[in-house]
Motif scaffolding. Structure first.
Motif, mmCIF file in Angstrom:
data_model
loop_
_atom_site.group_PDB
_atom_site.id
_atom_site.type_symbol
_atom_site.label_atom_id
_atom_site.label_comp_id
_atom_site.label_asym_id
_atom_site.label_seq_id
_atom_site.Cartn_x
_atom_site.Cartn_y
_atom_site.Cartn_z
ATOM 1 N N LEU A 39 0.985 -1.031 -0.388
ATOM 2 C CA LEU A 39 0.170 -0.107 0.188
ATOM 3 C C LEU A 39 0.845 1.868 -0.081
ATOM 4 C CD1 LEU A 39 -3.031 -1.015 2.786
ATOM 5 C CD2 LEU A 39 -3.402 -0.629 -0.127
ATOM 6 N N GLY A 40 1.805 1.092 -0.939
ATOM 7 C CA GLY A 40 2.722 2.527 -0.717
ATOM 8 C C GLY A 40 3.758 2.971 0.525
ATOM 9 N N LYS A 41 3.680 1.755 1.209
ATOM 10 C CA LYS A 41 4.458 1.556 2.524
ATOM 11 C C LYS A 41 5.408 0.814 2.664
ATOM 12 C CE LYS A 41 1.286 4.980 4.405
ATOM 13 N NZ LYS A 41 -0.010 5.418 5.789
ATOM 14 N N SER A 42 6.117 1.149 3.650
ATOM 15 C CA SER A 42 6.787 0.058 4.276
ATOM 16 C C SER A 42 7.718 -0.034 5.846
ATOM 17 C CB SER A 42 8.257 0.096 2.916
ATOM 18 O OG SER A 42 9.328 0.693 3.752
ATOM 19 N N GLU A 43 7.911 -0.557 5.996
ATOM 20 C CA GLU A 43 8.007 -1.106 7.285
ATOM 21 C C GLU A 43 9.752 -1.760 7.003
ATOM 22 O OE1 GLU A 43 7.599 -2.829 11.516
ATOM 23 O OE2 GLU A 43 5.986 -3.526 9.935
ATOM 24 N N LYS A 44 10.785 -1.816 7.985
ATOM 25 C CA LYS A 44 11.721 -2.148 8.313
ATOM 26 C C LYS A 44 12.598 -2.652 9.364
ATOM 27 C CE LYS A 44 14.406 0.790 4.892
ATOM 28 N NZ LYS A 44 15.286 1.736 4.319
ATOM 29 N N ILE A 45 12.118 -4.028 9.228
ATOM 30 C CA ILE A 45 13.011 -4.891 10.797
ATOM 31 C C ILE A 45 14.712 -5.571 10.304
ATOM 32 C CG2 ILE A 45 12.931 -7.262 11.624
ATOM 33 C CD1 ILE A 45 9.780 -6.714 10.938
ATOM 34 N N LYS A 46 15.554 -5.090 11.858
ATOM 35 C CA LYS A 46 16.968 -5.696 11.027
ATOM 36 C C LYS A 46 17.297 -7.076 10.875
ATOM 37 C CE LYS A 46 18.761 -2.986 14.935
ATOM 38 N NZ LYS A 46 19.430 -2.138 15.263
ATOM 39 N N LEU A 47 18.346 -7.809 10.414
ATOM 40 C CA LEU A 47 17.929 -9.376 9.867
ATOM 41 C C LEU A 47 18.914 -9.893 10.506
ATOM 42 C CD1 LEU A 47 17.346 -9.190 6.678
ATOM 43 C CD2 LEU A 47 15.300 -10.478 7.737
ATOM 44 N N THR A 48 19.682 -9.076 11.696
ATOM 45 C CA THR A 48 20.823 -9.857 12.596
ATOM 46 C C THR A 48 19.643 -11.105 13.372
ATOM 47 O OG1 THR A 48 21.809 -7.678 13.027
ATOM 48 C CG2 THR A 48 22.116 -9.659 14.695
ATOM 49 N N GLY A 49 20.610 -12.618 13.493
ATOM 50 C CA GLY A 49 19.565 -13.585 13.853
ATOM 51 C C GLY A 49 19.115 -14.464 12.494
ATOM 52 N N ALA A 50 18.613 -13.306 11.654
ATOM 53 C CA ALA A 50 17.271 -14.477 10.954
ATOM 54 C C ALA A 50 17.705 -15.898 10.442
ATOM 55 C CB ALA A 50 17.302 -13.248 10.127
ATOM 56 N N SER A 51 19.368 -15.030 9.662
ATOM 57 C CA SER A 51 20.226 -16.789 8.793
ATOM 58 C C SER A 51 19.620 -18.402 9.478
ATOM 59 C CB SER A 51 21.646 -16.408 8.580
ATOM 60 O OG SER A 51 22.245 -16.020 9.841
ATOM 61 N N ARG A 52 20.168 -18.395 10.451
ATOM 62 C CA ARG A 52 19.848 -19.362 11.316
ATOM 63 C C ARG A 52 18.208 -20.184 10.808
ATOM 64 N NH1 ARG A 52 19.376 -20.330 16.811
ATOM 65 N NH2 ARG A 52 18.654 -22.800 16.795
ATOM 66 N N GLY A 53 17.484 -19.244 10.986
ATOM 67 C CA GLY A 53 15.537 -19.786 10.924
ATOM 68 C C GLY A 53 15.569 -19.912 9.442
ATOM 69 N N ALA A 54 15.854 -19.246 8.467
ATOM 70 C CA ALA A 54 16.344 -18.930 7.106
ATOM 71 C C ALA A 54 16.298 -20.688 7.022
ATOM 72 C CB ALA A 54 16.924 -18.037 6.312
ATOM 73 N N ALA A 55 17.598 -21.246 6.819
ATOM 74 C CA ALA A 55 18.142 -22.288 6.385
ATOM 75 C C ALA A 55 17.308 -23.669 7.332
ATOM 76 C CB ALA A 55 19.453 -22.373 7.110
ATOM 77 N N ALA A 56 16.780 -23.422 8.849
ATOM 78 C CA ALA A 56 15.989 -23.865 8.761
ATOM 79 C C ALA A 56 14.462 -24.047 8.400
ATOM 80 C CB ALA A 56 15.553 -24.098 10.432
ATOM 81 N N LEU A 57 13.933 -22.915 7.785
ATOM 82 C CA LEU A 57 12.827 -22.999 7.074
ATOM 83 C C LEU A 57 13.020 -23.438 5.487
ATOM 84 C CD1 LEU A 57 11.124 -19.695 7.210
ATOM 85 C CD2 LEU A 57 10.572 -21.633 8.108
ATOM 86 N N ALA A 58 14.255 -23.779 5.009
ATOM 87 C CA ALA A 58 14.134 -23.944 3.468
ATOM 88 C C ALA A 58 14.821 -25.138 4.011
ATOM 89 C CB ALA A 58 15.457 -23.446 3.506
ATOM 90 N N LYS A 59 15.253 -25.924 4.991
ATOM 91 C CA LYS A 59 15.277 -27.670 4.901
ATOM 92 C C LYS A 59 13.877 -28.081 5.430
ATOM 93 C CE LYS A 59 18.106 -31.510 7.369
ATOM 94 N NZ LYS A 59 18.869 -31.440 8.977
ATOM 95 N N ALA A 60 13.069 -27.410 6.083
ATOM 96 C CA ALA A 60 12.107 -28.490 6.637
ATOM 97 C C ALA A 60 10.594 -28.236 5.443
ATOM 98 C CB ALA A 60 10.827 -27.317 7.470
ATOM 99 N N CYS A 61 10.945 -27.121 4.650
ATOM 100 C CA CYS A 61 9.745 -26.697 3.649
ATOM 101 C C CYS A 61 9.771 -26.970 2.429
ATOM 102 C CB CYS A 61 9.326 -25.332 3.447
ATOM 103 S SG CYS A 61 7.804 -25.112 5.273
ATOM 104 N N SER A 62 11.136 -26.485 1.308
ATOM 105 C CA SER A 62 11.669 -27.185 0.071
ATOM 106 C C SER A 62 10.777 -27.951 -0.473
ATOM 107 C CB SER A 62 12.815 -27.529 -0.029
ATOM 108 O OG SER A 62 13.894 -25.664 0.466
ATOM 109 N N ARG A 63 10.462 -28.397 -1.136
ATOM 110 C CA ARG A 63 10.375 -29.747 -1.709
ATOM 111 C C ARG A 63 11.676 -30.258 -2.941
ATOM 112 N NH1 ARG A 63 4.444 -29.390 -1.090
ATOM 113 N NH2 ARG A 63 3.467 -27.825 -1.271
#
Length: 155
Positions: free
Chosen positions: A131-155
């Motif tokens: 809707l033309g607006k944005s929010e920013k969130i620091k990604l510090t500490g997110a990489s471990r979770g990203a890897a876990a999601l990829a491992k669990a949900c990738s087909r």
């Protein structure tokens, strides 16, 4: 009037000083079990969770829940929400739903996109836009979770 100011000014100053500390209270958390993987941006040990990714490894079911703030959406709204970082971008069609505790939130149940690994794992700042607006969130500490999601949900 002076006594009111003597009380109000220190109170306002303490509130102003507390605001950055509240922003620093958020962090990326990973919760894993054989039945689910949850990657959430939250204040630990509270219900304050503005963004969460869920995966059920057996079925590869993937979902996203985002609380952008009451003033940004209305029940029934549906549209594209862009999640981007220095690592890439994923656009997701999300729908507003009413949550009795938190008010309106955005939800989506798309197929898992492998680009989530790069968006969450390779950037420094996550930008969520719609809707033309944005929010920013620091990604510090997110990489471990990203890897876990990829491992669990990738087909």
């Amino acid at each position: 009037m002076r006594s009111f100011l003597a009380i109000a000014l220190p109170l306002l100053a303490s509130v102003a000083l507390a605001t950055p500390a509240l922003a620093d209270a958020y962090s990326w958390q990973l919760r894993q079990s054989p039945e689910s993987v949850v990657v959430a941006y939250e204040v630990p040990d509270t219900d304050d969770q503005p963004l969460a990714f869920f995966c059920t490894p057996d079925s590869k079911a993937f979902s996203i829940n985002y609380l952008p703030g009451v003033d940004r959406i209305r029940k029934g709204w549906q549209g594209v929400v862009s999640f981007s970082s220095e690592g890439g971008q994923v656009d997701v069609t999300m729908q507003a739903v009413e949550d009795e505790l938190n008010g309106p939130s955005l939800e989506a149940k798309p197929d898992f996109d492998p680009d989530w690994s790069a968006v969450l794992g390779k950037g420094r700042t996550l930008k969520i836009g719609f809707l033309g607006k944005s929010e920013k969130i620091k990604l510090t500490g997110a990489s471990r979770g990203a890897a876990a999601l990829a491992k669990a949900c990738s087909r």
